[in-house]
Structure formats: structure tokens, C-alpha cells
Write an enzyme that holds these catalytic residues in place. Structure first.
Site, PDB file in Angstrom:
ATOM      1  N   ASP A 252       0.816  -1.212   0.000  1.00 21.28           N
ATOM      2  CA  ASP A 252       0.000   0.000   0.000  1.00 21.28           C
ATOM      3  C   ASP A 252       0.852   1.266   0.000  1.00 21.28           C
ATOM      4  O   ASP A 252       2.024   1.220   0.332  1.00 21.28           O
ATOM      5  CB  ASP A 252      -0.809   0.036   1.297  1.00 21.28           C
ATOM      6  CG  ASP A 252      -2.129  -0.669   1.134  1.00 21.28           C
ATOM      7  OD1 ASP A 252      -2.378  -1.184   0.045  1.00 21.28           O
ATOM      8  OD2 ASP A 252      -2.898  -0.698   2.113  1.00 21.28           O
ATOM      9  N   LYS A 274      -3.600   3.271  -2.470  1.00 19.36           N
ATOM     10  CA  LYS A 274      -4.772   4.091  -2.783  1.00 19.36           C
ATOM     11  C   LYS A 274      -4.497   5.502  -2.313  1.00 19.36           C
ATOM     12  O   LYS A 274      -3.933   5.712  -1.252  1.00 19.36           O
ATOM     13  CB  LYS A 274      -5.977   3.565  -2.009  1.00 19.36           C
ATOM     14  CG  LYS A 274      -6.526   2.320  -2.599  1.00 19.36           C
ATOM     15  CD  LYS A 274      -7.810   1.975  -1.896  1.00 19.36           C
ATOM     16  CE  LYS A 274      -7.858   0.499  -1.641  1.00 19.36           C
ATOM     17  NZ  LYS A 274      -7.901   0.102  -0.299  1.00 19.36           N
ATOM     18  N   GLY A 306       0.034   0.039   9.290  1.00 23.55           N
ATOM     19  CA  GLY A 306      -0.636  -0.152  10.584  1.00 23.55           C
ATOM     20  C   GLY A 306      -1.060  -1.580  10.807  1.00 23.55           C
ATOM     21  O   GLY A 306      -0.277  -2.505  10.618  1.00 23.55           O
ATOM     22  N   ASP A 307      -2.316  -1.758  11.168  1.00 18.73           N
ATOM     23  CA  ASP A 307      -2.876  -3.085  11.406  1.00 18.73           C
ATOM     24  C   ASP A 307      -3.889  -3.399  10.300  1.00 18.73           C
ATOM     25  O   ASP A 307      -4.698  -2.537   9.956  1.00 18.73           O
ATOM     26  CB  ASP A 307      -3.574  -3.100  12.775  1.00 18.73           C
ATOM     27  CG  ASP A 307      -4.138  -4.464  13.098  1.00 18.73           C
ATOM     28  OD1 ASP A 307      -3.506  -5.178  13.889  1.00 18.73           O
ATOM     29  OD2 ASP A 307      -5.203  -4.826  12.554  1.00 18.73           O
ATOM     30  N   ILE A 310      -7.633  -2.779  11.147  1.00 18.45           N
ATOM     31  CA  ILE A 310      -8.141  -1.486  11.604  1.00 18.45           C
ATOM     32  C   ILE A 310      -8.123  -0.530  10.417  1.00 18.45           C
ATOM     33  O   ILE A 310      -7.054  -0.136   9.948  1.00 18.45           O
ATOM     34  CB  ILE A 310      -7.312  -0.955  12.795  1.00 18.45           C
ATOM     35  CG1 ILE A 310      -7.460  -1.922  13.966  1.00 18.45           C
ATOM     36  CG2 ILE A 310      -7.781   0.455  13.189  1.00 18.45           C
ATOM     37  CD1 ILE A 310      -6.739  -1.537  15.210  1.00 18.45           C
ATOM     38  N   THR A 335      -1.121  -0.258  15.116  1.00 21.83           N
ATOM     39  CA  THR A 335      -1.992   0.640  14.369  1.00 21.83           C
ATOM     40  C   THR A 335      -1.564   2.101  14.582  1.00 21.83           C
ATOM     41  O   THR A 335      -0.895   2.416  15.583  1.00 21.83           O
ATOM     42  CB  THR A 335      -3.462   0.426  14.797  1.00 21.83           C
ATOM     43  OG1 THR A 335      -4.291   1.153  13.914  1.00 21.83           O
ATOM     44  CG2 THR A 335      -3.719   0.867  16.230  1.00 21.83           C
ATOM     45  N   MET A 388      -7.881   9.245   8.883  1.00 23.29           N
ATOM     46  CA  MET A 388      -8.320   9.935   7.669  1.00 23.29           C
ATOM     47  C   MET A 388      -9.138  11.180   8.026  1.00 23.29           C
ATOM     48  O   MET A 388     -10.171  11.467   7.406  1.00 23.29           O
ATOM     49  CB  MET A 388      -9.165   8.979   6.796  1.00 23.29           C
ATOM     50  CG  MET A 388      -8.374   7.772   6.339  1.00 23.29           C
ATOM     51  SD  MET A 388      -9.397   6.416   5.753  1.00 23.29           S
ATOM     52  CE  MET A 388      -9.818   5.558   7.262  1.00 23.29           C
TER      53      MET A 388
END
Ligand code: SAH
Length: 468
Positions: A252, A274, A306-307, A310, A335, A388
Site C-alpha cells: 500500500d 490508494k 498499521g494493522d 483497523i 496501528t 483519515m
């Protein structure tokens, strides 16, 4: 080579330790662990030894040492704090050709104790030849972290199948290759993930395929791995191991370049990142890709920031794998909330300020925040963490105030937490949006709201360049 490392079978062999202190107790335990019948000789005994003596698992000989005491033993350790007595024990042992170790006096030893990594039946031993036992121990710790604790279980399964594999695969170089695949591939990973039955089943299938000379049966697997918030040091040991084993990596945007560098060099790397409003690969396509790669026999590392569970859509990815019968395992990561909070010096809960903590998404749809129960969020005594949340920051703060939160409730925005670019902007519900607007903030950012943010003044410990 100053010493020959060998592994001694001590099962039921009589061993003598001279000395009654803590060091003697430690040595007694090691010998006993290896199956030796231990006798400890000293005028007095340390509590730990008295306990072992009482339990009947070793014999305590309460007396002064005499040369003849060594007779009949297969191994001797001198562990007293009396140099002369130690030398005396060593000499008596040597006269009777019995291997002897004198603690901290390599010159008097005929054998030395290594630092031991015990994953029985796998055992590794590290020695500095007496030059620096601490260095040997540090090295042992490094090796410990490389060898999964379940290695012993893997060795046991290998032992169980050894004869069958030998019968099924006659040529020794083919057999070696077979075992190399098994012991570093999906079968091994199944054992490490605690699914030994399935591992044995797969090993069985592999042997059948091999004896029918069917080529190309390779079992793929997906490792859904949380890479943590950015600092490579925060990876789990398992994440790092799988990163070094994978054939292909699907990663990612949030996975930092430093972390990506730790992936096996010749692994194929596929970017599936993304960015807001710009989906490089639609989720359904990612799900498909993972399943197809694994089905072609690859070990697929799905690396996420992170995780994975989550706000990571990990659930959707494994759902496809599950439906299609593809093997997978999920490795949690730190996370962003824990990583950023820790590195910003903001405890997410605190006896005096917050008894609960909520992880929320500040993701906007058509310019509005979705599905948020503002009344619930406005209660006192809790910490809110918005993932976010940068785009919706202004709306989040004003809605909370509208629903009864004090306008001076502390809030912080953590930019690129845990990395060398970490920057923490603090303020209140009223002031933070303005502060953020007038700074040049770089993604990713995490929003933390609640009285715990005050604690940063006291607890900020991680201050990379620029975060004063
Ligand atoms: N699965 C991830 C979250 C993915 S959602 C996890 O468990 O952390 C992506 C959001 O995570 C980002 O928009 C940002 O809000 C947050 N985030 C991830 N890493 C971050 C970091 N190092 N610093 C600040 N925020 C981060």
C-alpha cells in the site's frame, strides 16, 4: 577453531556440581534440563538448590570436597567462589579423565558452556570461547528473534515424515530440494500459525504428488501483514520473517520505503496503493490478484500500513481468500493510533482523563462525514482518534462543539507519526483547524481529541528534526 562444538547426550548420566551458590544452581538446572542426574556438593546450599533438593529432582551432598568425590561422574562443574578449590576440582576431574568446566576460568576447563537457543529438537549453541560471554549472549538473542518458537514443532513433523519421504523420493538431491521447499514454505508457515494438522495434510499431498512425479504442485499462501505506522523498528518479528520469505509483495501507499527495503530483494513488488479519490487498483481487483497469485503457488505478502484489521479492509481481502479456499494468515501490526500516540507522548487512556478510547474514520463522502453519532462522541472521559480526519477536521471540531464538547477541549494532529518527519500540531477544538490550515501538513495524519492531549507537554519524548 579453538573448541569443537559437540552435543552431549546426558540422559540419566550422573553429573556433579561442586558449589552451593546461585551460579551452581543455574548450572544444575541446565544439566537437569538436558536429562542429567545431578548431584550438588557443598557445605551449604542456596535456597534455590534447597528447593530442588527437597523436590527430589537432584541430590544434595552436604560436605567438603575431596578428590575421590569425582569418581563415577560423567561430567563435572566447579562453581565455587574459591579459586583454589575450583583448581582442585578441575585437577581431580582431569586425573580421572572426566570432562570438567570451571565457571569463569576457561584455562581450567576441558569444556565450556555455550549460550543456548533451545527449540528442541533443534538446538543452537553460541560461544565466544570464553572471550566474552556477554557477546555470545547478545548474539544468542539475535538468533532467538530469527528462529520462530515453533521451530521445534516443525522439526518434529519433519522427523515423522522422514522415512516416508526417503521411500517416496529416491534421489538424494531431489529429496533435499523437496525438504528445502517444505521447511521454508507454506507447510512451515502452517506449523508456525498453529495449524499442524493442516500442515501434515499438505505435506502428505506434496509427497503423493512427488511420488507420482507430478510437477509443479506448490502451495501458495497469502500473508496479510500489518507493517505498523512507519518506523521499521516497529515491525513484528513475524512480519519481518515473512517479508524475507515472500515471492511477491502487494503493498500500500502507507508502507514506508524503509520498510519496503526489508522485503526480500528478488521478490516481485506490486503497488496497490490508494490515494484519496484515486484508487490505483479497485478493492475487488486486489482481492482477485491475491487469490490468483497464491493459487499459482506463490507466497504472497500483502503488506499494509498499521494493522490490517483497523481501517485496513483486511476483512474484505480474506473473505475472498476464504471463499476460494486459499490459505492465509493475518499478522497484526501496530496501528496508527497506538504508534502516533506513543511517539507523540499522548497516552490514549489515563486514569485522570480518559477511561475509554474510540477509533473512528473521518472519511468524507460527497463532502460530508458519514454515519457518526455525535452525541455519543461528545461525552466526557473519552479519547477520540480519527483516522483519515484531515479533510474533515473543521467539520469534526465544530460538530463536537455543537453537541456539547467544550471549545477548549485539547486536540492534536500527528503528521507522519513515528517517522523522522513526525510533526505534532496541538490546540483545541476551536483553534486546531486554523493552526492546521496555516501549516503545510503532509499525509498521513491522525487526529487525537481529548484531555489526554494535555499530557504531551510533559511526556513528549520523541522529537525528530523539525518537531520542536
Ligand atoms: N490500517 C491502518 C490505517 C489505514 S487508514 C492502521 O491500522 O494504522 C489510513 C489512515 O491511517 C491515514 O489516513 C491516517 O489517518 C492514519 N495513519 C496511518 N499511518 C499514519 C502515520 N504514520 N501517521 C499519522 N497517521 C497515520
Amino acid at each position: 577453531m579453538d573448541y569443537l562444538p559437540i552435543f552431549l547426550n546426558l540422559k540419566n548420566e550422573p553429573c556433579l556440581i561442586v558449589g552451593g551458590g546461585q551460579v551452581a544452581a543455574r548450572k544444575a538446572e541446565i544439566l537437569q534440563h538436558a536429562g542429567g542426574q545431578v548431584s550438588v556438593l557443598a557445605p551449604d546450599f542456596h535456597d534455590a538448590l534447597l528447593k530442588l533438593g527437597e523436590s527430589g529432582s537432584m541430590t544434595l551432598l552436604s560436605k567438603r570436597f575431596h578428590s575421590q568425590d569425582v569418581c563415577g561422574f560423567k561430567l563435572i562443574v566447579a562453581a565455587t567462589d574459591d579459586i583454589d578449590l575450583n583448581a582442585h576440582v578441575a585437577e581431580a576431574a582431569k586425573t580421572h579423565n572426566i570432562p570438567v568446566n570451571v565457571v569463569d576460568q576457561p584455562a581450567l576447563c576441558t569444556f565450556i558452556f555455550p549460550a543456548i537457543i533451545d527449540r528442541s529438537p533443534i538446538i543452537a549453541a553460541v560461544s565466544s570461547g570464553g572471550a566474552s560471554p556477554v557477546l555470545a549472549r547478545i548474539l544468542r538473542m539475535r538468533i532467538e528473534s530469527l528462529i520462530p518458537p515453533a521451530y521445534g514443532r516443525l522439526a518434529k513433523i519433519a522427523a515423522k515424515f522422514r522415512t516416508r519421504v526417503k521411500q517416496a523420493i529416491k534421489e538424494s538431491h531431489v529429496r533435499r530440494k523437496f525438504w528445502e521447499n517444505v521447511l521454508s514454505g507454506t507447510v512451515a508457515e502452517l506449523v508456525f500459525a498453529g495449524r499442524e494438522e493442516q500442515a501434515a495434510e499438505h505435506l502428505d499431498q506434496l509427497i503423493r504428488a512427488e511420488s507420482q512425479e507430478k510437477d509443479g504442485l506448490r502451495l501458495g499462501m497469502v500473508y496479510l501483514v500489518g507493517a505498523g505506522p512507519g518506523d521499521p523498528d516497529l515491525l513484528t518479528i513475524r512480519a519481518l520473517r515473512l517479508m524475507q520469505e515472500a515471492d511477491v509483495v502487494v503493498y500500500d501507499r502507507l508502507v514506508s520505503p524503509e520498510i519496503l527495503q526489508l522485503v526480500r530483494r528478488d521478490a516481485e513488488k506490486i503497488y496497490a496503493g490508494k490515494q484519496r479519490n484515486q484508487h490505483t487498483l479497485p478493492q475487488a481487483q486486489i482481492n482477485r490478484l491475491l487469490a490468483d497469485l497464491a493459487k499459482s503457488g506463490k507466497r504472497v505478502l500483502r503488506l499494509k500500513g498499521g494493522d490490517p484489521f483497523i481501517f485496513g479492509r483486511g476483512g474484505e481481502e480474506i473473505e475472498t481468500l476464504m471463499t476460494e479456499g486459499v490459505l492465509f494468515q493475518v499478522i497484526p501490526g501496530i496501528t496508527a493510533a497506538s504508534g502516533c500516540a506513543a511517539y507523540a507522548g499522548i497516552p490514549l487512556t489515563h486514569r485522570d482523563y480518559a477511561q475509554s478510547c474510540m477509533f473512528l474514520t473521518g472519511h468524507m463522502k460527497d463532502g460530508r462525514l458519514i454515519d457518526i453519532d455525535w452525541n455519543q462522541l461528545s461525552r466526557p472521559g473519552q479519547t477520540l482518534v480519527f483516522y483519515m480526519g484531515l479533510q474533515g477536521l473543521e467539520e469534526i471540531c465544530s460538530r463536537l462543539i455543537q453537541h456539547g464538547c467544550p471549545a477548549d477541549l485539547p486536540a492534536a494532529l500527528v503528521q507522519q507519526g513515528t517517522t523522522q518527519h513526525q510533526l505534532v500540531l496541538t490546540g483545541t477544538l476551536k483553534t486546531l483547524p486554523q493552526t492546521v490550515n496555516s501549516s503545510d501538513v503532509k499525509a498521513p495524519t491522525l487526529l487525537i481529541i481529548g484531555n489526554v492531549v494535555k499530557l504531551r507537554e510533559k511526556f513528549a519524548w520523541f522529537r525528530p528534526h523539525g518537531d520542536a
